[in-house]
Write a protein that holds these residues in place. Structure first.
Motif, PDB file in Angstrom:
ATOM      1  N   PHE A  54     -35.824 -66.037  58.460  1.00  0.00           N
ATOM      2  CA  PHE A  54     -35.727 -65.922  57.007  1.00  0.00           C
ATOM      3  C   PHE A  54     -35.598 -64.461  56.586  1.00  0.00           C
ATOM      4  CE2 PHE A  54     -37.909 -65.124  52.982  1.00  0.00           C
ATOM      5  CZ  PHE A  54     -37.161 -65.903  52.129  1.00  0.00           C
ATOM      6  N   LEU A  55     -36.389 -63.588  57.180  1.00  0.00           N
ATOM      7  CA  LEU A  55     -36.332 -62.176  56.818  1.00  0.00           C
ATOM      8  C   LEU A  55     -34.998 -61.552  57.210  1.00  0.00           C
ATOM      9  CD1 LEU A  55     -39.953 -61.085  57.781  1.00  0.00           C
ATOM     10  CD2 LEU A  55     -39.042 -61.567  55.498  1.00  0.00           C
ATOM     11  N   LEU A  98     -29.602 -59.600  55.304  1.00  0.00           N
ATOM     12  CA  LEU A  98     -28.140 -59.594  55.400  1.00  0.00           C
ATOM     13  C   LEU A  98     -27.476 -60.233  54.187  1.00  0.00           C
ATOM     14  CD1 LEU A  98     -27.722 -60.586  59.178  1.00  0.00           C
ATOM     15  CD2 LEU A  98     -27.563 -58.297  58.161  1.00  0.00           C
ATOM     16  N   ALA A  99     -28.095 -61.273  53.644  1.00  0.00           N
ATOM     17  CA  ALA A  99     -27.473 -61.988  52.522  1.00  0.00           C
ATOM     18  C   ALA A  99     -27.490 -61.182  51.233  1.00  0.00           C
ATOM     19  CB  ALA A  99     -28.188 -63.324  52.300  1.00  0.00           C
ATOM     20  N   VAL A 100     -28.404 -60.238  51.097  1.00  0.00           N
ATOM     21  CA  VAL A 100     -28.502 -59.482  49.854  1.00  0.00           C
ATOM     22  C   VAL A 100     -27.422 -58.405  49.744  1.00  0.00           C
ATOM     23  CG1 VAL A 100     -30.018 -57.600  50.632  1.00  0.00           C
ATOM     24  CG2 VAL A 100     -30.240 -58.494  48.296  1.00  0.00           C
ATOM     25  N   LEU A 101     -26.739 -58.089  50.839  1.00  0.00           N
ATOM     26  CA  LEU A 101     -25.788 -56.981  50.827  1.00  0.00           C
ATOM     27  C   LEU A 101     -24.644 -57.159  49.827  1.00  0.00           C
ATOM     28  CD1 LEU A 101     -25.594 -56.171  54.658  1.00  0.00           C
ATOM     29  CD2 LEU A 101     -26.888 -54.978  52.880  1.00  0.00           C
ATOM     30  N   PRO A 102     -23.969 -58.321  49.760  1.00  0.00           N
ATOM     31  CA  PRO A 102     -22.845 -58.417  48.813  1.00  0.00           C
ATOM     32  C   PRO A 102     -23.261 -58.676  47.372  1.00  0.00           C
ATOM     33  CG  PRO A 102     -23.055 -60.475  50.008  1.00  0.00           C
ATOM     34  CD  PRO A 102     -24.081 -59.545  50.596  1.00  0.00           C
ATOM     35  N   VAL A 103     -24.525 -58.979  47.126  1.00  0.00           N
ATOM     36  CA  VAL A 103     -24.947 -59.364  45.774  1.00  0.00           C
ATOM     37  C   VAL A 103     -24.733 -58.241  44.758  1.00  0.00           C
ATOM     38  CG1 VAL A 103     -26.921 -60.071  44.358  1.00  0.00           C
ATOM     39  CG2 VAL A 103     -26.512 -61.154  46.585  1.00  0.00           C
ATOM     40  N   THR A 158     -28.610 -67.668  48.372  1.00  0.00           N
ATOM     41  CA  THR A 158     -29.565 -68.557  49.044  1.00  0.00           C
ATOM     42  C   THR A 158     -28.926 -69.259  50.232  1.00  0.00           C
ATOM     43  OG1 THR A 158     -30.734 -68.909  46.952  1.00  0.00           O
ATOM     44  CG2 THR A 158     -31.110 -70.515  48.702  1.00  0.00           C
ATOM     45  N   GLU A 159     -27.694 -69.703  50.074  1.00  0.00           N
ATOM     46  CA  GLU A 159     -27.019 -70.389  51.171  1.00  0.00           C
ATOM     47  C   GLU A 159     -26.804 -69.453  52.357  1.00  0.00           C
ATOM     48  OE1 GLU A 159     -23.655 -73.694  50.938  1.00  0.00           O
ATOM     49  OE2 GLU A 159     -22.789 -71.692  50.923  1.00  0.00           O
ATOM     50  N   TYR A 207     -27.868 -69.948  56.316  1.00  0.00           N
ATOM     51  CA  TYR A 207     -26.918 -69.916  57.428  1.00  0.00           C
ATOM     52  C   TYR A 207     -27.198 -68.755  58.377  1.00  0.00           C
ATOM     53  CZ  TYR A 207     -23.853 -73.604  55.678  1.00  0.00           C
ATOM     54  OH  TYR A 207     -23.341 -74.817  55.285  1.00  0.00           O
ATOM     55  N   LEU A 208     -27.458 -67.584  57.839  1.00  0.00           N
ATOM     56  CA  LEU A 208     -27.706 -66.419  58.694  1.00  0.00           C
ATOM     57  C   LEU A 208     -29.040 -66.542  59.419  1.00  0.00           C
ATOM     58  CD1 LEU A 208     -26.423 -63.660  56.251  1.00  0.00           C
ATOM     59  CD2 LEU A 208     -25.397 -64.277  58.435  1.00  0.00           C
ATOM     60  N   GLY A 209     -30.053 -67.070  58.734  1.00  0.00           N
ATOM     61  CA  GLY A 209     -31.341 -67.278  59.402  1.00  0.00           C
ATOM     62  C   GLY A 209     -31.247 -68.301  60.514  1.00  0.00           C
ATOM     63  N   THR A 210     -30.501 -69.386  60.287  1.00  0.00           N
ATOM     64  CA  THR A 210     -30.311 -70.390  61.327  1.00  0.00           C
ATOM     65  C   THR A 210     -29.528 -69.817  62.512  1.00  0.00           C
ATOM     66  OG1 THR A 210     -30.307 -72.120  59.632  1.00  0.00           O
ATOM     67  CG2 THR A 210     -29.431 -72.698  61.780  1.00  0.00           C
TER      68      THR A 210
END
Length: 440
Positions: free
Chosen positions: A65-66, A71-76, A185-186, A190-193
């Motif tokens: 999750f971390l 990684l997911a916050v980068l394009p936001v 969130t998605e 995906y990245l955590g999995t």
């Protein structure tokens, strides 16, 4: 039979000096009070956020999750900045954008995870074919559920923040920010999995599943979800430009945009089933051109809004509410920026904020008169016009010097004289040609 226009043909004149501005406050029921609605909405989103947090952490683990979150916050920030730039002509309040992002990241994501999982399991049980169930879930169920969940945020802003939802750009911005929250969130999931898979297999580096997932979802297609939902936003934006009496049009246009968003989403999800290079073929032949076309449409609409400001506001300058140069200053993004900077430099941040509010209210006034002139104004046109004029009048002392400076700074240079100039014997320019007795 002649009918009167749905709005006053000429703007009212400003009140005499010393006249108080503003209107009287009306009593509202307790369930319509702002704090009640805000409290209920914040509670709903907070509960959705806690549930979605628990579900994602359960599937990815704490470490996954971390990693996915980082990684997911980068394009936001880049996506939010792009939509905010697009909304600079008539910037909507931050509370609308905050709600849209929170709805996409919490409520819409929760609806999608629960509904998609339930539908996929039901199809797998009914058909006894888990592989086929996954394909149907990705190409049919997911587009319908996810786009409907994201469209709910656009619908809520359209219904309950109608004054902030006036055209195509507003629909694009609200839909894009909602989809950005959903994709955030998605991507965590995906990245955590993927990171958990790499931990089990011992893979790492560029060849890892995490790196491949990051490249596809964050580098190649960070605009995928916003691109889908923007089609729904365009439908709502065109509906916002329609007259209140055009009920069928105001229903069909958003529904058509939603269907297009579902179709594009289904094509994108189903591209992996088109063969080895199906994903790249759909990406190059469909996604990139669609992204370019919608970007052009949004920028063209933004420029058209500036033209509307320059066309509609001179009527208020003639009535005395604005100075003569202000319509042209307010119709230029460069001049508006110079006015805010000048006000901030000479009067501090409160003065800069007042000028920004003045620009926003003047823009809303121009769009309101444009809708009224085209017969699309609501029954509250006169009341809304008076409210906007009062807001402008209350800020005129701070805004007018800044706008006057911006008008001088952006004024075109004087045109050169129509005759050629020649130097005289003293090295100075002369408006008359020098006499040469030897020239025929």
């Amino acid at each position: 039979m002649a009918t009167s226009p749905p709005y006053p043909a000429y703007p009212p004149y400003p009140p005499p000096p010393g006249t108080p501005v503003g209107g009287t406050r009306r009593h509202t029921h307790w369930w319509r009070r702002r704090w009640v609605r805000y409290g209920a909405l914040i509670t709903l989103l907070a509960l959705s956020g806690l549930v979605i947090l628990a579900l994602v952490r359960e599937q990815t683990g704490t470490e996954g999750f971390l990693v996915g979150l980082g990684l997911a916050v980068l394009p936001v920030p880049l996506l939010i900045a792009a939509f905010r730039w697009l909304d600079r002509v008539e910037p909507g309040p931050w509370r609308n954008l905050t709600f849209a992002f929170a709805w996409g990241a919490c409520a819409a994501a929760l609806i999608a995870i629960v509904a998609n999982s339930f539908a996929t399991r039901w199809i797998a049980t009914a058909t006894a074919d888990p592989s086929s169930a996954d394909t149907i879930g990705a190409t049919v169920i997911a587009p319908i559920v996810e786009e409907s969940a994201k469209a709910a945020a656009v619908l809520l802003v359209f219904l309950f923040r109608r004054r902030d939802f006036t055209g195509i750009v507003d629909g694009v911005v609200i839909a894009g920010v909602t989809a950005t929250g959903f994709a955030f969130t998605e991507n965590i999931l995906y990245l955590g999995t993927a990171f958990g898979t790499d931990q089990l297999s011992g893979d790492g580096g560029i060849a890892s599943v995490t790196a491949a997932t990051f490249f596809v979802r964050v580098i190649m297609s960070p605009f995928a979800h916003p691109l889908f939902t923007v089609l729904t936003g365009i439908g709502f934006g065109i509906a916002a430009l329609s007259a209140d009496r055009q009920h069928i049009r105001r229903v069909l246009l958003p529904f058509t945009g939603l269907l297009l968003a579902m179709g594009m989403h289904a094509l994108w999800n189903g591209s992996s089933t088109f063969g080895t290079y199906g994903f790249f073929a759909v990406y190059a032949a469909f996604m990139v051109p669609a992204f370019g076309l919608l970007t052009w449409l949004a920028i063209w609409t933004r420029q058209r809004e500036l033209g509307t400001i320059r066309t509609e506001l001179p009527a208020y300058a003639m009535a005395g509410w604005l100075t003569v140069p202000e319509p042209f200053v307010l119709g230029s993004m460069k001049a508006r920026r110079l006015a805010r900077e000048w006000a901030t430099h000479h009067g501090g941040r409160p003065a800069g904020r007042a000028v920004a509010e003045y620009e926003a209210y003047a823009t809303s006034l121009a769009f309101l008169r444009h809708r009224g002139r085209r017969g699309r104004a609501g029954t509250d046109f006169v009341v809304r016009e008076r409210e906007l004029l009062n807001e402008l009048w209350a800020r005129r002392e701070l805004a007018r010097p800044a706008l006057a400076y911006a008008a001088r700074a952006t004024a075109p240079p004087p045109a050169p004289p129509p005759w050629p100039t020649y130097g005289n014997s003293y090295g100075q320019a002369s408006p008359y040609p020098a006499y040469n007795p030897y020239r025929n």
